[in-house]
Motif scaffolding. Structure first.
Motif, mmCIF file in Angstrom:
data_model
loop_
_atom_site.group_PDB
_atom_site.id
_atom_site.type_symbol
_atom_site.label_atom_id
_atom_site.label_comp_id
_atom_site.label_asym_id
_atom_site.label_seq_id
_atom_site.Cartn_x
_atom_site.Cartn_y
_atom_site.Cartn_z
ATOM 1 N N ILE A 1 46.676 38.734 32.967
ATOM 2 C CA ILE A 1 47.934 39.407 32.632
ATOM 3 C C ILE A 1 48.195 40.550 33.608
ATOM 4 O O ILE A 1 49.324 40.770 34.051
ATOM 5 N N LYS A 2 47.137 41.263 33.963
ATOM 6 C CA LYS A 2 47.261 42.397 34.877
ATOM 7 C C LYS A 2 47.847 41.958 36.219
ATOM 8 O O LYS A 2 48.571 42.719 36.881
ATOM 9 N N LEU A 3 47.584 40.720 36.624
ATOM 10 C CA LEU A 3 48.036 40.231 37.921
ATOM 11 C C LEU A 3 49.539 39.969 37.970
ATOM 12 O O LEU A 3 50.133 40.006 39.049
ATOM 13 N N PHE A 4 50.160 39.653 36.805
ATOM 14 C CA PHE A 4 51.593 39.363 36.846
ATOM 15 C C PHE A 4 52.448 40.378 36.084
ATOM 16 O O PHE A 4 53.676 40.298 36.118
ATOM 17 N N ALA A 5 51.817 41.346 35.397
ATOM 18 C CA ALA A 5 52.563 42.347 34.617
ATOM 19 C C ALA A 5 53.181 43.389 35.545
ATOM 20 O O ALA A 5 52.798 44.551 35.561
ATOM 21 N N ASN A 6 54.139 42.939 36.328
ATOM 22 C CA ASN A 6 54.799 43.755 37.345
ATOM 23 C C ASN A 6 56.273 43.368 37.354
ATOM 24 O O ASN A 6 56.616 42.181 37.265
ATOM 25 N N TYR A 7 57.139 44.358 37.445
ATOM 26 C CA TYR A 7 58.581 44.110 37.329
ATOM 27 C C TYR A 7 59.072 43.056 38.323
ATOM 28 O O TYR A 7 59.749 42.093 37.939
ATOM 29 N N GLU A 8 58.751 43.198 39.595
ATOM 30 C CA GLU A 8 59.242 42.269 40.611
ATOM 31 C C GLU A 8 58.667 40.868 40.411
ATOM 32 O O GLU A 8 59.381 39.865 40.525
ATOM 33 N N LYS A 9 57.379 40.788 40.104
ATOM 34 C CA LYS A 9 56.761 39.481 39.894
ATOM 35 C C LYS A 9 57.346 38.778 38.678
ATOM 36 O O LYS A 9 57.607 37.567 38.698
ATOM 37 N N MET A 10 57.548 39.525 37.603
ATOM 38 C CA MET A 10 58.062 38.899 36.388
ATOM 39 C C MET A 10 59.520 38.487 36.529
ATOM 40 O O MET A 10 59.957 37.503 35.921
ATOM 41 N N ARG A 11 60.296 39.189 37.345
ATOM 42 C CA ARG A 11 61.669 38.758 37.620
ATOM 43 C C ARG A 11 61.673 37.411 38.347
ATOM 44 O O ARG A 11 62.489 36.536 38.058
ATOM 45 N N ILE A 12 60.757 37.253 39.294
ATOM 46 C CA ILE A 12 60.648 35.980 40.016
ATOM 47 C C ILE A 12 60.224 34.871 39.061
ATOM 48 O O ILE A 12 60.813 33.784 39.038
ATOM 49 N N LEU A 13 59.195 35.130 38.263
ATOM 50 C CA LEU A 13 58.720 34.131 37.310
ATOM 51 C C LEU A 13 59.802 33.775 36.304
ATOM 52 O O LEU A 13 59.952 32.611 35.917
ATOM 53 N N ASP A 14 60.570 34.771 35.876
ATOM 54 C CA ASP A 14 61.644 34.530 34.920
ATOM 55 C C ASP A 14 62.710 33.629 35.528
ATOM 56 O O ASP A 14 63.222 32.710 34.873
ATOM 57 N N TYR A 15 63.048 33.873 36.790
ATOM 58 C CA TYR A 15 64.046 33.028 37.465
ATOM 59 C C TYR A 15 63.554 31.574 37.526
ATOM 60 O O TYR A 15 64.313 30.640 37.232
ATOM 61 N N LEU A 16 62.292 31.388 37.885
ATOM 62 C CA LEU A 16 61.744 30.030 37.976
ATOM 63 C C LEU A 16 61.652 29.372 36.602
ATOM 64 O O LEU A 16 61.827 28.154 36.474
ATOM 65 N N LEU A 17 61.387 30.174 35.570
ATOM 66 C CA LEU A 17 61.334 29.639 34.205
ATOM 67 C C LEU A 17 62.707 29.120 33.781
ATOM 68 O O LEU A 17 62.823 28.037 33.198
#
Length: 214
Positions: A126-142
């Motif tokens: 969780i620590k590896l992806f709990a970041n605003y920029e990373k989660m925005r990218i993951l959200d877009y792909l989701l």
């Protein structure tokens, strides 16, 4: 789910999910998920940590609206009050079941504490992806599925260099995969606790009549 989360909602979601990246907090929430409401002394005994440290963690979880409290006489009891922590534990147990061929953890509704080292591994993931920029990218792909870098940059309103750097980190950590088609590289979100967390955040956001309550 046809739109990415608004920026302000994502910022709140990142703050909440980042609290789960701390191993002790994750173990506390897991204990509450399995056993229901519990007092500080019960939680302290279960996680085998000093009471003052447990109390500090519980305060942070309460401040983040991840646990709620009720008073019973002279005792204060804590319980999970957010949907996505509970859903993350469902995912954690299923992943553990698949990894270990443990049938019990694959059963719907089955709850049991996971091995400490596995919980630590999840907290570190969780620590590896709990970041605003990373989660925005993951959200877009989701939301939009397989996408090339240019589409992600435009979709989240970020800089191409920043998106490319974060996609590389996400790929290195196993959160996305990619494939090359001519001069374009397409990215796809993988399955795991990162995808489940975002799905749960969307589910909670979509159910709220007043989005300001998120």
């Amino acid at each position: 789910m046809d739109e990415i989360l608004p920026d302000e909602i994502m910022k709140k979601a990142v703050k909440g999910i980042s609290y789960l990246s701390h191993p002790l907090r994750l173990r506390i929430l897991e204990f509450l998920d399995v056993n229901g409401a519990a007092s500080v002394s019960e939680i302290t005994k279960a996680v085998r940590e000093e009471q003052v440290i447990v109390s500090q963690s519980l305060k942070k979880l309460r401040d983040a609206h991840l646990v709620k409290t009720t008073r019973r006489g002279i005792f204060i009891f804590y319980a999970i009050c957010e949907e996505y922590p509970a859903s993350i534990f469902v995912c954690m147990r299923k992943l553990f079941g698949y990894m270990t061929d443990n049938f019990y953890f694959l059963q719907e509704g089955y709850k049991a504490l996971l091995p400490h080292d596995y919980t630590l591994m999840v907290a570190n993931r969780i620590k590896l992806f709990a970041n605003y920029e990373k989660m925005r990218i993951l959200d877009y792909l989701l939301v939009f599925g397989e996408s090339k870098v240019g589409d992600i940059v435009k979709g989240i309103g970020s800089e191409q260099l920043k998106v490319s750097q974060n996609l590389k980190r996400l790929k290195d950590d196993g959160f996305v995969t990619n494939r090359k088609d001519g001069r374009f590289v397409y990215y796809t979100i993988t399955s795991g606790v990162h995808k489940t967390a975002l799905q749960c955040i969307h589910h909670r956001f979509d159910k709220l009549a007043d989005k300001n309550d998120f």
